[in-house]
Scaffold this motif. Structure first.
Motif, mmCIF file in Angstrom:
data_model
loop_
_atom_site.group_PDB
_atom_site.id
_atom_site.type_symbol
_atom_site.label_atom_id
_atom_site.label_comp_id
_atom_site.label_asym_id
_atom_site.label_seq_id
_atom_site.Cartn_x
_atom_site.Cartn_y
_atom_site.Cartn_z
ATOM 1 N N ASN A 48 -5.015 5.221 -3.441
ATOM 2 C CA ASN A 48 -5.763 4.298 -2.906
ATOM 3 C C ASN A 48 -6.140 3.218 -3.612
ATOM 4 O OD1 ASN A 48 -6.799 5.880 -0.180
ATOM 5 N ND2 ASN A 48 -7.064 7.331 -1.911
ATOM 6 N N ALA A 49 -6.252 1.985 -3.185
ATOM 7 C CA ALA A 49 -6.487 0.973 -4.038
ATOM 8 C C ALA A 49 -7.397 -0.065 -3.157
ATOM 9 C CB ALA A 49 -5.354 0.228 -4.511
ATOM 10 N N LEU A 50 -8.213 -0.895 -3.977
ATOM 11 C CA LEU A 50 -9.143 -1.857 -3.402
ATOM 12 C C LEU A 50 -8.726 -3.131 -3.865
ATOM 13 C CD1 LEU A 50 -11.440 -2.158 -1.281
ATOM 14 C CD2 LEU A 50 -12.917 -1.821 -3.038
ATOM 15 N N PHE A 51 -8.537 -4.230 -2.901
ATOM 16 C CA PHE A 51 -8.162 -5.711 -3.475
ATOM 17 C C PHE A 51 -9.449 -6.857 -3.070
ATOM 18 C CE2 PHE A 51 -4.283 -3.622 -3.562
ATOM 19 C CZ PHE A 51 -3.400 -4.288 -4.357
ATOM 20 N N LEU A 52 -9.989 -7.130 -4.065
ATOM 21 C CA LEU A 52 -11.114 -8.304 -3.745
ATOM 22 C C LEU A 52 -10.440 -9.536 -4.057
ATOM 23 C CD1 LEU A 52 -13.960 -6.480 -5.530
ATOM 24 C CD2 LEU A 52 -13.115 -6.074 -3.215
ATOM 25 N N LEU A 89 -5.635 -9.865 0.704
ATOM 26 C CA LEU A 89 -5.382 -9.261 1.861
ATOM 27 C C LEU A 89 -3.630 -9.163 1.704
ATOM 28 C CD1 LEU A 89 -7.181 -11.064 4.618
ATOM 29 C CD2 LEU A 89 -7.245 -8.588 4.206
ATOM 30 N N GLU A 90 -3.035 -10.186 1.373
ATOM 31 C CA GLU A 90 -1.317 -10.008 1.085
ATOM 32 C C GLU A 90 -1.109 -9.077 0.205
ATOM 33 O OE1 GLU A 90 2.669 -10.989 1.275
ATOM 34 O OE2 GLU A 90 1.001 -10.860 2.852
ATOM 35 N N GLY A 91 -1.759 -9.139 -0.942
ATOM 36 C CA GLY A 91 -1.368 -8.065 -1.962
ATOM 37 C C GLY A 91 -1.678 -6.584 -1.581
ATOM 38 N N ALA A 92 -2.625 -6.477 -0.996
ATOM 39 C CA ALA A 92 -2.858 -5.013 -0.221
ATOM 40 C C ALA A 92 -1.870 -4.822 0.573
ATOM 41 C CB ALA A 92 -4.360 -5.062 0.468
ATOM 42 N N LEU A 93 -1.349 -5.645 1.435
ATOM 43 C CA LEU A 93 -0.353 -5.560 2.298
ATOM 44 C C LEU A 93 1.123 -5.243 1.673
ATOM 45 C CD1 LEU A 93 1.075 -5.705 5.031
ATOM 46 C CD2 LEU A 93 1.288 -7.886 4.932
ATOM 47 N N LYS A 94 1.472 -5.941 0.544
ATOM 48 C CA LYS A 94 2.547 -5.577 -0.257
ATOM 49 C C LYS A 94 2.506 -4.147 -0.907
ATOM 50 C CE LYS A 94 4.805 -8.882 0.498
ATOM 51 N NZ LYS A 94 4.362 -8.709 1.810
ATOM 52 N N LEU A 95 1.381 -3.663 -1.372
ATOM 53 C CA LEU A 95 1.165 -2.601 -1.945
ATOM 54 C C LEU A 95 1.440 -1.456 -1.016
ATOM 55 C CD1 LEU A 95 0.659 -1.405 -4.830
ATOM 56 C CD2 LEU A 95 -1.616 -0.923 -3.981
ATOM 57 N N LYS A 96 0.811 -1.602 0.294
ATOM 58 C CA LYS A 96 1.046 -0.585 1.399
ATOM 59 C C LYS A 96 2.500 -0.374 1.814
ATOM 60 C CE LYS A 96 -2.245 -2.339 3.828
ATOM 61 N NZ LYS A 96 -3.307 -2.704 4.658
ATOM 62 N N GLU A 97 2.982 -1.688 1.829
ATOM 63 C CA GLU A 97 4.543 -1.647 2.333
ATOM 64 C C GLU A 97 5.426 -0.851 1.653
ATOM 65 O OE1 GLU A 97 5.331 -5.992 4.676
ATOM 66 O OE2 GLU A 97 4.710 -6.089 2.804
ATOM 67 N N THR A 124 5.008 0.885 -1.543
ATOM 68 C CA THR A 124 4.512 1.991 -2.304
ATOM 69 C C THR A 124 4.111 3.425 -1.406
ATOM 70 O OG1 THR A 124 2.202 1.335 -2.540
ATOM 71 C CG2 THR A 124 3.952 0.402 -4.251
ATOM 72 N N TYR A 125 3.598 2.967 -0.163
ATOM 73 C CA TYR A 125 3.116 3.814 0.693
ATOM 74 C C TYR A 125 1.649 4.408 -0.033
ATOM 75 C CZ TYR A 125 8.072 4.102 1.775
ATOM 76 O OH TYR A 125 9.307 3.771 1.967
ATOM 77 N N ILE A 126 1.234 3.520 -0.726
ATOM 78 C CA ILE A 126 -0.402 3.633 -1.136
ATOM 79 C C ILE A 126 -1.280 3.080 -0.321
ATOM 80 C CG2 ILE A 126 -2.162 3.037 -3.024
ATOM 81 C CD1 ILE A 126 0.178 3.156 -5.212
ATOM 82 N N HIS A 127 -2.388 3.864 0.156
ATOM 83 C CA HIS A 127 -3.297 3.272 1.033
ATOM 84 C C HIS A 127 -4.114 1.879 0.336
ATOM 85 C CE1 HIS A 127 -7.510 3.039 2.699
ATOM 86 N NE2 HIS A 127 -6.718 2.778 3.841
ATOM 87 N N ALA A 128 -4.048 0.808 1.040
ATOM 88 C CA ALA A 128 -4.779 -0.162 0.043
ATOM 89 C C ALA A 128 -5.537 -1.186 1.259
ATOM 90 C CB ALA A 128 -3.668 -1.108 -0.520
ATOM 91 N N VAL A 186 -15.731 3.318 -3.867
ATOM 92 C CA VAL A 186 -15.208 2.972 -5.349
ATOM 93 C C VAL A 186 -15.710 4.048 -6.198
ATOM 94 C CG1 VAL A 186 -15.931 1.700 -7.337
ATOM 95 C CG2 VAL A 186 -15.559 0.735 -5.147
ATOM 96 N N THR A 187 -14.715 4.701 -7.041
ATOM 97 C CA THR A 187 -14.515 5.714 -8.034
ATOM 98 C C THR A 187 -13.782 5.372 -9.006
ATOM 99 O OG1 THR A 187 -12.928 7.224 -7.238
ATOM 100 C CG2 THR A 187 -15.209 7.481 -6.093
ATOM 101 N N SER A 188 -13.721 6.181 -10.077
ATOM 102 C CA SER A 188 -12.849 6.008 -10.937
ATOM 103 C C SER A 188 -11.338 6.229 -10.818
ATOM 104 C CB SER A 188 -12.924 6.809 -12.062
ATOM 105 O OG SER A 188 -12.908 8.513 -11.706
ATOM 106 N N GLU A 189 -11.140 6.762 -9.555
ATOM 107 C CA GLU A 189 -9.821 6.932 -8.834
ATOM 108 C C GLU A 189 -9.287 5.911 -7.994
ATOM 109 O OE1 GLU A 189 -7.432 9.425 -9.876
ATOM 110 O OE2 GLU A 189 -9.075 9.468 -11.617
ATOM 111 N N MET A 190 -10.350 5.029 -7.804
ATOM 112 C CA MET A 190 -10.151 4.005 -6.821
ATOM 113 C C MET A 190 -9.784 2.477 -7.729
ATOM 114 S SD MET A 190 -9.765 2.620 -3.707
ATOM 115 C CE MET A 190 -10.922 3.193 -2.522
#
Length: 623
Positions: free
Chosen positions: A481-485, A495-503, A505-509, A525-529
């Motif tokens: 998982n990842a969060l973009f701000l 938004l575009e950065g999160a889309l690229k990661l999803k497309e 890497t298959y990581i939920h962003a 938000v945790t240390s793993e996000m």
């Protein structure tokens, strides 16, 4: 999103059909196939790559002078050989597995009433071997066939509801292929030797075979035979469509030193931006004039008439439109709406004939965006303009005005250089509209143009950060998982950065406007996000720093793209990559590049298929 190639010739056409499919592989697909007239109908189908289909064709000695071929992106039915195209008709008394059949057919699009048609055909004894909507068309054509394939196809398409581009041949009529289109692109290629003629969904499929292209219009049917062809329109009138010389690229350039096309295309962005802006010495409306043979294609007149902007787009192109909204409202002072094309056409909206409708699309064939454009036109909004990468596309033909980006062929499914060249075109449009409205001084124009001319050098400086981004990617590869701000102008970039990661890497962003953290996403938000923060040194930088502290206070780990003068330092839990100094309103074009590289290198570390991510296609020509 699928690919069609068809041909009528005096020579064995199979190598050209398969080569055409290879040139369309960049679109994305999950199965492929070829069928020829060889006394009866003969075909090969595969759920592997086109290269495997080529081996199968050689093993089975499939040859013929009339044929069709197809790459499929699954809509109805799982990716499986029995669902792959071409489909054969199986009439009453035929078994689903028999080699028989009279009609061979390939299809792009979606038939919305296929269930009703399927039931009616089954009641007549037709046997279905697949779960596709396409097989329905093959059986329908067979049920209407009475010695003339053109008449059967003409009658069949009248019963179809939805979108389609089809190519059909019949075992009883060698050297004849019929094509039809409604809502999906289809072109005719006029051969250079032996009277041969071709069909394809894209001129690229015919590169090296012919450069004489006829673009079929909505509702057209075309009859291909040796040495001749004819076209009838949706009113069943014989028509002549112009033959254009189209110098299509033969496919992707060599990879050179790059591992994947996506990486190559990321690094091509300085050149692509330079080509897109080449020769522009002043901001004038004429930069956006449509083709000279198109009535009403004067940008000067249109820009004087309009008082608002409506942007229609999908996916990555939608995010470029969201970025342009900030420019259009702050620089040109024009109220701007940005709509997801697939949503806009299905809701009640308030039309305004003084609105400039802007479509954004890489391919110019995106089904939802084309449908949204037509919907806007039906509401009386006829001032239309497209930002598009393909000068010969349906979108360019259907809009009054156009600006052609010059990104070149983009092979990777995840768009990179198409996005940044769209942004360049949209910024230029913003300046042209501001000037037309008297809201851009000469000094401001020259300042903006100077900044645009320096974009290639600035982008090259950002690309030099690749080694640092690879270090980040090693961390991201272990996450799910990842969060973009982002804030303001850079929120769409998040938004575009999160889309690229999803497309790829298959990581939920997910991406959020940073000010929205405390309204929900902070709970994640945790240390793993990992939290990626786009931090240009603009008027919102201090607000953004406060949002970053909210993340750190919850144990979150920040990955910050900070301008050199933003005074954000690396420390425990905060990883900083220094960008160049703040680049004003053009900053989004620089900040998106490291996000592209982050997605790319994370995908490499995870071992995914970077250029052909699962379940996705390059050119989305179905709804």
């Amino acid at each position: 999103m699928c690919g069609i190639v068809g041909a009528v010739s005096n020579r064995n056409i199979v190598p050209i059909l398969v080569q055409g499919l290879q040139r369309l592989e960049y679109r994305g697909y999950d199965s492929c196939g070829v069928a020829v007239h060889a006394g009866g109908l003969k075909r090969a189908r595969s759920t592997s790559r086109v290269a495997e289909l080529l081996d199968q064709v050689a093993t089975d000695h499939i040859e013929g002078t009339t044929g069709i071929a197809h790459t499929r992106w699954a809509t109805h039915g799982v990716p499986a050989v029995h669902n792959a195209h071409p489909h054969f008709s199986h009439g009453p008394g035929d078994s689903a597995e028999s080699r028989g059949g009279r009609i061979a057919l390939v299809h792009n699009g979606i038939i919305e009433n296929y269930i009703e048609l399927r039931s009616a055909l089954q009641a007549r004894g037709y046997v279905f071997a697949s779960q596709t909507d396409t097989e329905v068309i093959a059986h329908l054509v067979d049920s209407l066939y009475d010695g003339d394939l053109f008449d059967a196809v003409k009658s069949a398409v009248k019963q179809l509801h939805g979108a389609y581009a089809i190519a059909v041949f019949c075992k009883d009529e060698p050297h004849r292929v019929i094509g039809a289109r409604a809502g999906s692109p289809l072109i005719l290629g006029v051969g250079k030797e032996g009277g041969e003629n071709f069909l394809a969904s894209d001129a690229m499929a015919l590169a090296g075979v012919t450069d004489q292209i006829v673009y079929l219009e909505e509702g057209d049917l075309v009859d291909l035979q040796l040495g001749r062809y004819w076209i009838v329109d949706k009113s069943n009138k014989s028509v002549t469509r112009p033959v254009k010389t189209v110098l299509a690229h033969s496919g992707a350039a060599e990879l050179g030193p790059y591992r994947h096309y996506m990486q190559k295309e990321i690094f091509e962005q300085p050149r692509a931006i330079g080509d897109t802006l080449e020769g522009i010495q002043a901001v004038v409306p004429e930069l956006f004039d449509g083709p000279s043979d198109k009535p009403g294609s004067s940008a000067h007149r249109v820009f004087q008439e309009i008082d608002s902007v409506l942007i229609l787009a999908c996916g990555t192109s939608y995010y470029s439109g969201c970025t342009a909204k900030y420019w259009l409202e702050s620089i040109a002072k024009l109220p701007t709406q940005v709509e997801i094309a697939s949503e806009y056409r299905y809701r009640d909206s308030v039309p305004d004939p003084k609105t400039l409708v802007v479509t954004i699309t890489q391919s110019g064939e995106t089904a939802d965006t084309l449908a949204a454009l037509r919907h806007a036109q039906s509401l009386g909004m006829t001032n239309t303009l497209t930002i598009c990468n393909v000068a010969t596309s349906a979108m360019v033909r259907e809009c009054k005005l156009a600006y052609i980006t010059r990104a070149g062929v983009e092979i990777g499914v995840a768009s990179t250089k198409a996005f940044t060249t769209q942004l360049a075109g949209l910024f230029l449009l913003t300046l042209a509209l501001a000037q037309a409205k008297g809201r851009l001084s000469g000094d401001e124009e020259q300042r903006h143009l100077k900044a645009m001319r320096h974009l290639p050098a600035q982008l090259s400086a950002v690309l030099a950060l690749e080694p640092q981004i690879i270090s980040w990617a090693e961390d991201f590869a272990l996450k799910e998982n990842a969060l973009f701000l982002g804030r303001g102008l850079h929120y769409p970039i998040a938004l575009e950065g999160a889309l690229k990661l999803k497309e790829i890497t298959y990581i939920h962003a997910e991406a959020y406007a940073a000010g929205e953290l405390k309204h929900g996403p902070l709970a994640l938000v945790t240390s793993e996000m990992p939290v990626v923060t786009v931090a240009p040194n603009d008027t919102l930088i201090e607000k953004l720093k406060s949002n970053m502290q909210e993340v750190r206070a919850r144990g979150g780990v920040l990955y910050v793209l900070a301008d050199a003068d933003s005074r954000i330092e690396s420390e425990v839990g905060i990883h900083v990559i220094r960008m160049p100094e703040h680049y004003g309103p053009l900053s989004p074009l620089l900040h998106v590049v490291p996000l592209q590289l982050l997605a790319y290198h994370t995908a490499c570390a995870r071992g995914t298929d970077v250029d052909k991510p699962r379940n996705l296609a390059k050119s989305v020509t179905v709804e």
